[in-house]
Scaffold this motif. Structure first.
Motif, short mmCIF file in Angstrom:
data_model
loop_
_atom_site.label_atom_id
_atom_site.label_comp_id
_atom_site.label_asym_id
_atom_site.label_seq_id
_atom_site.Cartn_x
_atom_site.Cartn_y
_atom_site.Cartn_z
N MET A 61 42.31 -16.73 -12.66
CA MET A 61 42.85 -17.90 -13.36
C MET A 61 44.10 -18.39 -12.64
O MET A 61 44.95 -17.59 -12.24
N THR A 62 44.20 -19.69 -12.45
CA THR A 62 45.35 -20.28 -11.79
C THR A 62 46.57 -20.18 -12.69
O THR A 62 46.53 -20.59 -13.85
N LEU A 63 47.66 -19.66 -12.16
CA LEU A 63 48.88 -19.50 -12.94
C LEU A 63 49.65 -20.81 -13.00
O LEU A 63 49.86 -21.48 -11.98
N LYS A 64 50.07 -21.17 -14.21
CA LYS A 64 50.81 -22.41 -14.42
C LYS A 64 52.32 -22.16 -14.30
O LYS A 64 52.82 -21.12 -14.76
N ILE A 65 53.02 -23.13 -13.72
CA ILE A 65 54.47 -23.10 -13.61
C ILE A 65 55.01 -24.41 -14.16
O ILE A 65 54.62 -25.49 -13.68
N LEU A 66 55.87 -24.35 -15.17
CA LEU A 66 56.52 -25.56 -15.67
C LEU A 66 57.70 -25.87 -14.78
O LEU A 66 58.56 -25.02 -14.54
#
Length: 337
Positions: free
Chosen positions: A1-6
C-alpha cells in the motif's frame, strides 16, 4: 500500500519540490494549502486539499480521512521584515497554526512530523560554524515564532509521543532541473532570484547591503543549500521517523558560506551577463556571516548537501528564463560580458 504524507504548505517553493521527490520515492503526497502564497499549478504530485493551517477542525478531518503516516509541515509566513512590522501575523500563522496542527495530529494518532524550521532561531551567533547547540536568541518575530513551534514539538513528544525532526534550513536556493517548479514569490526577497532579475532586465540593479563587513571581500556571507538537497533531507527524516527514530533538530547547510559578491560572480558566470551592483548601507541587525555545521545531519540521517552554489544558480537561471521568457541582458542592469 502506498504510504500517504500530508504536506502543509505543499504548494509553495520548498514544499512543492518535496512533493515531487516524495512521489518519485513511491509515497503519496497530499497537499494542504490555502494558496495565500502557494500556487495551484505547483500541485502536480497528488491531490490538493484547500484549508488554513489555523483551522484545527479542518486539519483533524483531513488527517482522519486520509490517515497519513507522517506530516511535512511547511505552511508558514517567512518574511523577516514583515514579521517586524506585523508580528501578529507570524504568531497567528506560525505559532497558533503549528499548535492547531499538533493538536489535530494528537487527536488522530498521527505521530510523525517533519518541520520546516530555520537558522533564524539562532539570531546573531557567537561562533561559527553554527551547530545545533548554539544559543537560540532570535532577533525577529519570524525566528521567534519558529523557535516557539519547535518548543511545542518537544513538549508534544514528551507528553504524547508525537515525534518530530526539525530541519533548520540556512538559505534555500535553486530550482527543479526539469523546471516543473521553482521560486515564485509575489514579494521576492531572496538574493539569487533578485540578481537573476537583473540579468533578465526585470530590474536595473542589485542592492548590496554593506561592503564593509569583516569578511574577505567586505560583503555578507551566507550558506546556500540547493532546494533538492533540502528535499532529500526531508525524505531521510521521514525514513528516520518511520523506522522509530527519536525527535531531533538538525541544521541543513553546506558547511561553507558564500559572500554576496561571490553569488553575483556565480550569476555572471552562468548567465554571461555583467550585473549592475549598487552598494548601500548595511541593514540593521544583519549578521556579517552565517553558515552551518551540518555534521549532525550527516550522522543522524546520512545526509549531506551535494550540489554546489554554481548548480543552484544554473537551475534557478533555467527556471527564471522559462518563467519570464525574456531576452537576456537586453535591458536593465544586465549587460553581456
Amino acid at each position: 500500500m502506498t504510504l500517504k504524507i500530508l504536506v502543509t504548505g505543499g504548494a509553495g517553493y520548498i514544499g512543492s519540490h518535496c512533493c515531487k521527490l516524495l512521489a518519485k520515492q513511491g509515497y503519496a503526497p497530499i497537499v494542504y494549502d490555502n494558496l495565500s502564497t502557494g500556487h495551484r499549478g505547483f500541485v502536480q504530485w497528488g491531490k490538493l486539499v484547500e484549508g488554513d493551517i489555523r483551522d484545527k477542525a479542518r486539519l483533524e478531518a483531513v488527517l482522519a480521512a486520509e490517515q497519513p503516516v507522517a506530516v511535512m509541515h511547511f505552511a508558514a509566513l517567512a518574511l523577516v521584515g514583515e514579521s517586524v512590522c506585523h508580528p501578529e501575523r507570524y504568531w497567528s500563522v506560525n505559532g497558533a497554526g503549528t499548535y492547531a496542527l499538533l493538536e489535530a495530529m494528537r487527536k488522530t494518532d498521527c505521530n510523525n512530523l517533519i518541520f520546516s524550521s530555520t537558522c533564524a532561531i539562532y539570531g546573531k551567533p557567537d561562533k561559527l560554524p553554527i551547530d545545533e547547540g548554539a544559543p537560540k536568541v532570535p532577533i525577529n518575530p519570524y525566528g521567534a515564532s519558529k523557535l516557539t513551534a519547535e518548543m511545542m514539538m518537544e513538549s508534544f513528544d514528551r507528553a504524547h509521543g508525537l515525534r518530530s525532526v526539525r530541519l533548520r534550513y540556512f538559505n534555500a536556493a535553486g530550482a527543479d532541473p526539469d523546471c516543473d517548479v521553482g521560486e515564485d514569490h509575489e514579494s521576492e526577497t531572496h538574493l539569487i532570484p533578485l540578481i537573476l532579475d537583473v540579468a533578465l532586465g526585470r530590474r536595473p540593479e542589485i542592492s548590496v547591503f554593506g561592503n564593509d563587513y569583516p569578511t574577505p571581500d567586505g560583503t555578507a556571507i551566507r550558506d546556500y543549500v540547493h532546494v533538492l538537497d533540502i528535499a532529500e533531507a526531508h525524505i531521510a527524516a521521514l525514513d528516520h521517523l518511520i523506522a522509530g527514530g527519536e525527535t531531533i533538530a538538525l541544521n541543513l547547510g553546506t558547511g561553507r558560506g558564500a559572500s554576496v559578491s561571490e553569488v553575483v560572480a556565480a550569476v555572471e558566470s552562468v548567465t554571461g551577463c555583467l550585473i549592475n551592483k549598487v552598494h548601500v548601507p548595511r541593514r540593521p541587525g544583519d549578521p556579517h556571516e552565517l553558515w552551518a555545521d551540518p555534521m549532525l545531519a550527516e550522522e543522524k540521517l546520512k545526509w549531506r548537501a551535494q550540489k554546489p552554489l554554481e548548480i543552484a544558480v544554473e537551475d534557478a537561471w533555467r527556471w527564471h528564463q522559462m518563467r519570464f521568457g525574456k531576452e537576456v541582458c537586453k535591458e536593465g542592469g544586465g549587460r553581456r560580458m
